[in-house]
Design a protein around this motif. Structure first.
Motif, PDB file in Angstrom:
ATOM      1  N   GLY A  13       0.843  -1.207   0.000  1.00  0.00           N
ATOM      2  CA  GLY A  13       0.000   0.000   0.000  1.00  0.00           C
ATOM      3  C   GLY A  13       0.866   1.239   0.000  1.00  0.00           C
ATOM      4  O   GLY A  13       1.734   1.410   0.854  1.00  0.00           O
ATOM      5  N   GLY A  15      -0.363   4.399   0.172  1.00  0.00           N
ATOM      6  CA  GLY A  15      -1.209   5.548   0.558  1.00  0.00           C
ATOM      7  C   GLY A  15      -0.531   6.334   1.666  1.00  0.00           C
ATOM      8  O   GLY A  15       0.692   6.472   1.685  1.00  0.00           O
ATOM      9  N   ASP A  40       1.659  -0.920  -4.852  1.00  0.00           N
ATOM     10  CA  ASP A  40       0.334  -0.288  -4.878  1.00  0.00           C
ATOM     11  C   ASP A  40      -0.182  -0.367  -6.320  1.00  0.00           C
ATOM     12  O   ASP A  40       0.590  -0.207  -7.261  1.00  0.00           O
ATOM     13  CB  ASP A  40       0.439   1.190  -4.457  1.00  0.00           C
ATOM     14  CG  ASP A  40      -0.917   1.752  -4.043  1.00  0.00           C
ATOM     15  OD1 ASP A  40      -1.053   2.141  -2.873  1.00  0.00           O
ATOM     16  OD2 ASP A  40      -1.846   1.805  -4.892  1.00  0.00           O
ATOM     17  N   PRO A  41      -1.491  -0.594  -6.503  1.00  0.00           N
ATOM     18  CA  PRO A  41      -2.002  -0.592  -7.879  1.00  0.00           C
ATOM     19  C   PRO A  41      -1.837   0.773  -8.535  1.00  0.00           C
ATOM     20  O   PRO A  41      -1.750   0.868  -9.761  1.00  0.00           O
ATOM     21  CB  PRO A  41      -3.495  -0.913  -7.728  1.00  0.00           C
ATOM     22  CG  PRO A  41      -3.736  -1.217  -6.293  1.00  0.00           C
ATOM     23  CD  PRO A  41      -2.506  -0.916  -5.504  1.00  0.00           C
ATOM     24  N   LEU A  42      -1.767   1.827  -7.728  1.00  0.00           N
ATOM     25  CA  LEU A  42      -1.661   3.181  -8.271  1.00  0.00           C
ATOM     26  C   LEU A  42      -0.212   3.657  -8.199  1.00  0.00           C
ATOM     27  O   LEU A  42       0.529   3.239  -7.319  1.00  0.00           O
ATOM     28  CB  LEU A  42      -2.539   4.148  -7.467  1.00  0.00           C
ATOM     29  CG  LEU A  42      -3.999   3.738  -7.314  1.00  0.00           C
ATOM     30  CD1 LEU A  42      -4.701   4.628  -6.310  1.00  0.00           C
ATOM     31  CD2 LEU A  42      -4.689   3.814  -8.670  1.00  0.00           C
ATOM     32  N   LEU A  51     -10.121  15.561  -1.872  1.00  0.00           N
ATOM     33  CA  LEU A  51     -10.980  15.039  -2.946  1.00  0.00           C
ATOM     34  C   LEU A  51     -12.255  15.873  -3.134  1.00  0.00           C
ATOM     35  O   LEU A  51     -12.649  16.153  -4.274  1.00  0.00           O
ATOM     36  CB  LEU A  51     -11.332  13.568  -2.700  1.00  0.00           C
ATOM     37  CG  LEU A  51     -10.183  12.576  -2.888  1.00  0.00           C
ATOM     38  CD1 LEU A  51     -10.682  11.151  -2.655  1.00  0.00           C
ATOM     39  CD2 LEU A  51      -9.585  12.691  -4.286  1.00  0.00           C
ATOM     40  N   PRO A 113      -2.861  -1.540   3.446  1.00  0.00           N
ATOM     41  CA  PRO A 113      -3.685  -1.388   2.240  1.00  0.00           C
ATOM     42  C   PRO A 113      -4.933  -0.532   2.462  1.00  0.00           C
ATOM     43  O   PRO A 113      -5.778  -0.431   1.574  1.00  0.00           O
ATOM     44  CB  PRO A 113      -4.064  -2.836   1.912  1.00  0.00           C
ATOM     45  CG  PRO A 113      -4.113  -3.513   3.244  1.00  0.00           C
ATOM     46  CD  PRO A 113      -3.118  -2.829   4.120  1.00  0.00           C
ATOM     47  N   ALA A 175     -16.486  12.582   5.080  1.00  0.00           N
ATOM     48  CA  ALA A 175     -16.237  12.405   3.648  1.00  0.00           C
ATOM     49  C   ALA A 175     -17.523  12.674   2.853  1.00  0.00           C
ATOM     50  O   ALA A 175     -17.513  13.406   1.862  1.00  0.00           O
ATOM     51  CB  ALA A 175     -15.721  10.999   3.374  1.00  0.00           C
ATOM     52  N   GLY A 306      -2.735   2.551  10.144  1.00  0.00           N
ATOM     53  CA  GLY A 306      -3.724   3.118   9.219  1.00  0.00           C
ATOM     54  C   GLY A 306      -5.082   2.462   9.322  1.00  0.00           C
ATOM     55  O   GLY A 306      -5.411   1.768  10.295  1.00  0.00           O
ATOM     56  N   SER A 324      -8.228   7.748  10.301  1.00  0.00           N
ATOM     57  CA  SER A 324      -8.090   9.136   9.845  1.00  0.00           C
ATOM     58  C   SER A 324      -6.683   9.375   9.328  1.00  0.00           C
ATOM     59  O   SER A 324      -5.730   8.685   9.721  1.00  0.00           O
ATOM     60  CB  SER A 324      -8.380  10.114  10.992  1.00  0.00           C
ATOM     61  OG  SER A 324      -7.297  10.096  11.900  1.00  0.00           O
ATOM     62  N   ALA A 325      -6.572  10.381   8.464  1.00  0.00           N
ATOM     63  CA  ALA A 325      -5.271  10.751   7.924  1.00  0.00           C
ATOM     64  C   ALA A 325      -4.370  11.244   9.051  1.00  0.00           C
ATOM     65  O   ALA A 325      -3.157  11.012   9.051  1.00  0.00           O
ATOM     66  CB  ALA A 325      -5.461  11.844   6.881  1.00  0.00           C
ATOM     67  N   TYR A 355      -5.739  13.267  19.582  1.00  0.00           N
ATOM     68  CA  TYR A 355      -6.445  13.711  18.366  1.00  0.00           C
ATOM     69  C   TYR A 355      -6.630  15.229  18.393  1.00  0.00           C
ATOM     70  O   TYR A 355      -7.037  15.801  19.401  1.00  0.00           O
ATOM     71  CB  TYR A 355      -7.811  13.009  18.285  1.00  0.00           C
ATOM     72  CG  TYR A 355      -8.407  13.026  16.901  1.00  0.00           C
ATOM     73  CD1 TYR A 355      -7.802  12.330  15.859  1.00  0.00           C
ATOM     74  CD2 TYR A 355      -9.568  13.733  16.633  1.00  0.00           C
ATOM     75  CE1 TYR A 355      -8.343  12.334  14.588  1.00  0.00           C
ATOM     76  CE2 TYR A 355     -10.115  13.741  15.357  1.00  0.00           C
ATOM     77  CZ  TYR A 355      -9.491  13.039  14.340  1.00  0.00           C
ATOM     78  OH  TYR A 355     -10.027  13.048  13.075  1.00  0.00           O
ATOM     79  N   VAL A 359     -11.569  19.254  10.754  1.00  0.00           N
ATOM     80  CA  VAL A 359     -11.954  20.437   9.979  1.00  0.00           C
ATOM     81  C   VAL A 359     -12.671  19.940   8.734  1.00  0.00           C
ATOM     82  O   VAL A 359     -12.245  18.971   8.117  1.00  0.00           O
ATOM     83  CB  VAL A 359     -10.726  21.288   9.567  1.00  0.00           C
ATOM     84  CG1 VAL A 359     -10.163  22.056  10.736  1.00  0.00           C
ATOM     85  CG2 VAL A 359      -9.634  20.433   8.951  1.00  0.00           C
TER      86      VAL A 359
END
Ligand SMILES: Cc1cc2nc3c(=O)[nH]c(=O)nc-3n(C[C@H](O)[C@H](O)[C@H](O)COP(=O)(O)OP(=O)(O)OC[C@H]3O[C@@H](n4cnc5c(N)ncnc54)[C@H](O)[C@@H]3O)c2cc1C
Length: 483
Positions: A13, A15, A40-42, A51, A113, A175, A306, A324-325, A355, A359
């Motif tokens: 992964g 990401g 990673d596939p990307l 996003l 992943p 999201a 993650g 979360s990121a 934490y 936002v």
């Protein structure tokens, strides 16, 4: 030193966790100390908090992703999926984006992943819904929403128009709320360029099964957000479920039924299914069991963090760190440092992060934020929250290059209107070419086709009425709100 003598660190992964761990390792390790591979596939890492802004056209989609090969020049990047991990044998099965599967051996593994959309077996959802986790989905939705405005402005059929202008989002986490609020804001703005499509013609519906939205902030901030959305004529259906979406007919658990061309599913996430294809311990929600050191519980040479990991939250004993990121980035730093420490014969350090809050942007100059600074909870609404959202994420988006590009996008937007072109053709770029390659009808078939065609009316003496005018004159006005 022979290549195989360097320990091989394999990161599954690329990401948040994968990219930041690899960055940390490349910063801290000498090149002869270890070899790092990221699968990673990307070929890029996606900065997911941006996003919604990419979907709304405030940011160029390319600026919300980070090319892995550019930021990790010393790591090996392989594009494809890991389909199985056998830690007992220290091998992963790797399926490249093209070609056959191969086994890759490693000495140390980092499993990151991430998560996938948590869906339910709702009739019609798989066929008609779309998620909101990838840059591809964000670009698609932007083009899709604008193309629906194009349709509404060009049809004389009231039911087609009504269906095109109905947008349904399921799931009231940040999201989903951000994605919906940003897209609605963009569509409202775009309406100014469409004759015959008013913002009040659109119907935006947010469906949430629980009794509140934005569980990441306090209840009063959730209520503020609901009121803000209602003020913009967005329908918020709390305590409601999507029962069916067959043939684009939306059936809600409160009995409401209507047609909608757009159905976005943002109702939570679950661990990537890959974690079930491993010999690692999983918790009751299917996440890999991790320790406070970000090791996989009871397993040597295996690390995790993650969205796909269950990591104890030392700041809230008995709880786990949320997906979360904010946690993913900090866990990646700690994880990278711990691998380096262990490789050099030292001890790993516990992961601990209080934490900082959340936002969320709700469109241009609108937002909601709840931050914890020096132990004090600060609540922001409207413009200050939106500004906090932008400032925070600009400071967090990886690489100086991306920060400059994002800042440039925002600065340009101050002086120019948003782009409202729907590049729907990007979704199916071969259509025109396929049509062009179709053989012309042979003369006999042409004559037969002409015979069977309905007789043409004589050309009108006056100029043909443009479609747009016909729509506004003849169409029964579509009802504005649910009947
Ligand atoms: C729209 C949206 C907005 C968000 N906004 C915020 C926010 O404002 N603040 C916040 O804190 N968090 C936010 N998040 C959540 C945050 O982005 C995630 O928690 C974070 O990305 C988790 O990091 P990760 O490394 O675990 O997973 P990811 O970043 O998703 O990375 C997982 C990687 O693994 C790859 N992968 C998947 N399957 C395989 C496989 N079989 N083999 C190899 N690689 C694989 C994927 O392609 C991906 O690159 C948001 C999420 C979304 C979707």
């Amino acid at each position: 030193m022979a290549e195989r003598q360097r320990p091989h660190i394999l990161i599954v992964g690329g990401g948040y966790v994968g990219m930041y761990t690899a960055l940390r390792l490349s910063k801290r390790l000498r090149r002869d100390e270890a070899m790092v591979t990221v699968i990673d596939p990307l070929s890029y890492m996606t900065y997911q908090p941006f996003l919604p802004e990419a979907a709304a056209g405030n940011l160029e989609p390319r600026h919300v992703v980070v090319p892995l090969r550019r930021v990790l020049p010393h790591a090996q990047i392989l594009n494809g999926r890991v389909t199985r991990i056998e830690h007992g044998r220290r091998v992963v099965t790797f399926l490249p984006n093209a070609g056959r599967s191969v086994e890759i051996s490693y000495d140390i593994i980092v499993v990151a992943p991430g998560s996938v959309a948590r869906t339910l077996p709702i009739p019609g959802l798989a066929e008609n819904g779309i998620g909101f986790k990838t840059v591809g989905e964000a670009i698609f939705l932007r083009n899709h929403v604008l193309s629906k405005l194009d349709i509404a402005a060009s049809t004389a059929d009231a039911s087609v128009r009504k269906r095109a202008l109905t947008f349904v989002f399921v799931g009231g986490g940040y999201a989903g709320v951000e994605a919906m609020a940003e897209l609605e804001d963009m569509a409202r703005d775009a309406c100014r360029s469409y004759d015959g499509v008013e913002p009040s013609d659109m119907r935006w519906v947010l469906v949430e099964a629980s009794d509140r939205i934005l569980p990441e902030v306090s209840r009063d901030m959730g209520v503020y957000t609901v009121n803000e959305l209602l003020r913009r004529n967005i329908e918020v259906r709390l305590g409601t479920r999507l029962n069916s979406a067959e043939g684009h007919r939306i059936v809600l658990s409160d009995g409401d039924e209507f047609e909608a061309d757009t159905l976005v599913w943002t109702a939570g996430v679950k661990p990537n299914p890959l974690v079930a294809e491993t010999d690692f311990p999983l918790d009751e929600k299917g996440r890999i069991k991790g320790t406070v050191f970000l090791r996989i519980d009871g397993i040597d040479d295996a690390w995790t963090a993650g969205d796909s990991a269950a990591i104890p939250d030392l700041t809230h004993p008995g709880q786990l760190t949320g997906p979360s990121a904010q946690h993913a980035v900090r866990q990646a730093h700690r994880l990278g440092d711990n691998i380096v420490a262990v490789l050099r014969g030292g001890e790993p350090t516990e992961y601990r992060h209080e934490y900082l809050g959340s936002v969320a942007s709700l469109g241009l100059h609108k937002g909601v934020a709840q931050l914890k600074l020096a132990g004090v909870s600060i609540k922001l609404r409207g413009w200050p929250a939106w500004f906090a959202h932008r400032t925070y994420h600009l400071s967090r988006v990886p690489t100086f290059n991306r920060k400059v590009r994002v800042a440039a996008d925002w600065t340009l937007a101050l002086f120019f209107h948003r782009e409202i072109v729907s590049l729907g053709a990007l979704q199916n770029p071969r259509v025109e070419f396929e049509l062009a390659t179709k053989p012309a009808l042979p003369p006999t078939e042409k004559a037969a086709a002409a015979k069977s065609a309905p007789p043409r009316k004589a050309a009108p003496a006056k100029k043909t009425t443009p479609v747009k005018k016909t729509v506004t004159e003849k169409q029964t006005p579509a009802p504005r709100r649910p009947e």
